[in-house]
Write a protein that holds these residues in place. Structure first.
Motif, mmCIF file in Angstrom:
data_model
loop_
_atom_site.group_PDB
_atom_site.id
_atom_site.type_symbol
_atom_site.label_atom_id
_atom_site.label_comp_id
_atom_site.label_asym_id
_atom_site.label_seq_id
_atom_site.Cartn_x
_atom_site.Cartn_y
_atom_site.Cartn_z
ATOM 1 N N GLY A 246 0.809 -1.215 0.000
ATOM 2 C CA GLY A 246 0.000 0.000 0.000
ATOM 3 C C GLY A 246 0.838 1.258 0.000
ATOM 4 N N GLN A 247 1.903 1.276 0.796
ATOM 5 C CA GLN A 247 2.760 2.453 0.860
ATOM 6 C C GLN A 247 3.490 2.706 -0.460
ATOM 7 O OE1 GLN A 247 3.593 4.562 4.180
ATOM 8 N NE2 GLN A 247 1.445 4.050 3.798
ATOM 9 N N LYS A 248 3.828 1.631 -1.165
ATOM 10 C CA LYS A 248 4.467 1.789 -2.479
ATOM 11 C C LYS A 248 3.486 2.362 -3.495
ATOM 12 C CE LYS A 248 7.372 -0.534 -5.918
ATOM 13 N NZ LYS A 248 6.744 0.157 -7.051
ATOM 14 N N ILE A 249 2.236 1.886 -3.447
ATOM 15 C CA ILE A 249 1.213 2.420 -4.355
ATOM 16 C C ILE A 249 1.042 3.912 -4.108
ATOM 17 C CG2 ILE A 249 -1.251 2.386 -4.914
ATOM 18 C CD1 ILE A 249 -1.183 -0.657 -4.322
ATOM 19 N N ILE A 250 0.992 4.304 -2.840
ATOM 20 C CA ILE A 250 0.849 5.718 -2.486
ATOM 21 C C ILE A 250 2.039 6.523 -2.995
ATOM 22 C CG2 ILE A 250 0.854 7.327 -0.533
ATOM 23 C CD1 ILE A 250 -0.785 5.126 0.990
ATOM 24 N N ALA A 251 3.244 6.004 -2.787
ATOM 25 C CA ALA A 251 4.456 6.721 -3.209
ATOM 26 C C ALA A 251 4.556 6.846 -4.726
ATOM 27 C CB ALA A 251 5.688 6.007 -2.661
ATOM 28 N N ASP A 252 4.066 5.821 -5.438
ATOM 29 C CA ASP A 252 4.198 5.800 -6.902
ATOM 30 C C ASP A 252 3.077 6.539 -7.622
ATOM 31 O OD1 ASP A 252 6.459 4.305 -6.583
ATOM 32 O OD2 ASP A 252 5.528 2.381 -7.085
ATOM 33 N N PHE A 253 2.010 6.913 -6.893
ATOM 34 C CA PHE A 253 0.848 7.533 -7.533
ATOM 35 C C PHE A 253 1.189 8.957 -7.962
ATOM 36 C CE2 PHE A 253 -3.359 9.728 -7.247
ATOM 37 C CZ PHE A 253 -3.930 9.093 -8.341
ATOM 38 N N ARG A 254 1.092 9.201 -9.247
ATOM 39 C CA ARG A 254 1.446 10.508 -9.801
ATOM 40 C C ARG A 254 0.451 10.965 -10.851
ATOM 41 N NH1 ARG A 254 6.079 8.620 -7.786
ATOM 42 N NH2 ARG A 254 7.776 10.086 -7.309
ATOM 43 N N ILE A 255 0.355 12.259 -11.003
ATOM 44 C CA ILE A 255 -0.418 12.866 -12.083
ATOM 45 C C ILE A 255 0.485 13.903 -12.734
ATOM 46 C CG2 ILE A 255 -2.361 14.365 -12.663
ATOM 47 C CD1 ILE A 255 -3.991 12.983 -10.535
ATOM 48 N N ALA A 256 0.601 13.825 -14.052
ATOM 49 C CA ALA A 256 1.475 14.727 -14.802
ATOM 50 C C ALA A 256 2.886 14.719 -14.226
ATOM 51 C CB ALA A 256 0.904 16.144 -14.809
ATOM 52 N N GLY A 257 3.327 13.546 -13.770
ATOM 53 C CA GLY A 257 4.669 13.394 -13.254
ATOM 54 C C GLY A 257 4.869 13.872 -11.828
ATOM 55 N N GLU A 258 3.826 14.424 -11.196
ATOM 56 C CA GLU A 258 3.962 14.940 -9.842
ATOM 57 C C GLU A 258 3.392 13.973 -8.822
ATOM 58 O OE1 GLU A 258 3.653 18.948 -8.675
ATOM 59 O OE2 GLU A 258 3.201 19.643 -10.696
#
Length: 267
Positions: A246-258
């Motif tokens: 779950g923490q990896k999903i949160i860390a990897d979640f990006r929009i427009a590279g941010e």
């Protein structure tokens, strides 16, 4: 023929039994969390692992906490520290666990009529908005964002009101659209703003003050007050969003590279 029917019907019945056995977990969370799009990628792996469907009830933090008080949900994920601490102190929650954080940002039209971009701190920014002819859109819904906004006005020694101050009682996504339509200022969590970046002309006019820190916690309810809640499943949910996957999903979640959220579980 009878054997063929058996071969056809049995798998259908087994599938139906599997679907019927799927549990449902009621999560009360904030509109900002849902509007960001994070839950659309965070929940499917959890649901697949535990054969569960997460029913998301996206409301302001104040209402989410009231749903928890009434035992109308199984678990909470919210972002209003003082209200959360009161919830625990009053015996409605058994655990309050950090999940992630981002920050609040003041957003406005690019021409920035109040010159908020020149503010030296967030108090100066709020005073500039109050002293200008520009409108300010408030969520007005007792959400975590609304609570933060009201604390900012109070810290600045200001009482919001008048015909330029619009309290609309809407979620974060709707408020961003209203502010865009009216070329007004508003306070948003960074995640939801980034999710709407390609839909509005608004831009960040002030950010970075330490008082704009925005932590999210998962709260487990007190099973002694509400024995009917799915406390074991709620603990699994908390374990997942705070666990490595779950923490990896949160860390990897990006929009427009941010990056929209930053995980808060230190390992």
């Amino acid at each position: 023929m009878k054997r063929l029917l058996t071969l056809f019907v049995l798998p259908v019945l087994l599938l139906a039994g599997t679907v019927a056995a799927q549990e449902r977990l009621r999560l009360a969370t904030t509109t900002s969390t849902e509007n960001s799009g994070l839950l659309e990628v965070l929940h499917p792996p959890f649901e697949a692992s535990y054969n569960v469907k997460v029913d998301v009830i996206a409301v302001g933090t104040g209402k989410a906490l009231r749903l928890g008080e009434n035992g109308d949900v199984d678990v909470l994920m919210v972002h209003a520290p003082a209200a959360e601490q009161a919830f625990i102190a009053n015996g409605f929650g058994s655990d309050r666990l950090p999940v992630m954080h981002n920050d609040f940002v003041l957003i406005g039209f690019p021409d920035d009529p109040a010159d908020v971009k020149s503010a030296v701190n967030v108090v100066d920014a709020m005073k500039r908005i109050a002293g200008s002819s520009a409108a300010f859109i408030s969520r007005g819904d007792d959400s975590g964002t609304h609570k933060k906004e009201m604390s900012l006005w109070e810290t600045a020694g200001l009482e919001p009101g008048g015909n330029r101050y619009l309290s609309v009682g809407q979620g974060m996504g709707a408020v961003i659209k209203i502010a865009d339509d009216k070329q007004a200022y508003t306070l948003s969590d960074r995640g939801t703003y980034l999710a709407f970046l390609d839909k509005v002309e608004l831009e960040i006019v002030y950010a970075g003050d330490e008082s704009l820190f925005n932590p999210y916690h998962v709260i487990l309810l007190n099973v002694e007050k509400h024995p009917h809640i799915k406390s074991d499943l709620a603990k699994r949910y908390a374990g997942f969003v705070r666990g490595p996957e779950g923490q990896k999903i949160i860390a990897d979640f990006r929009i427009a590279g941010e990056q929209l959220f930053y995980p808060d579980v230190v390992r």
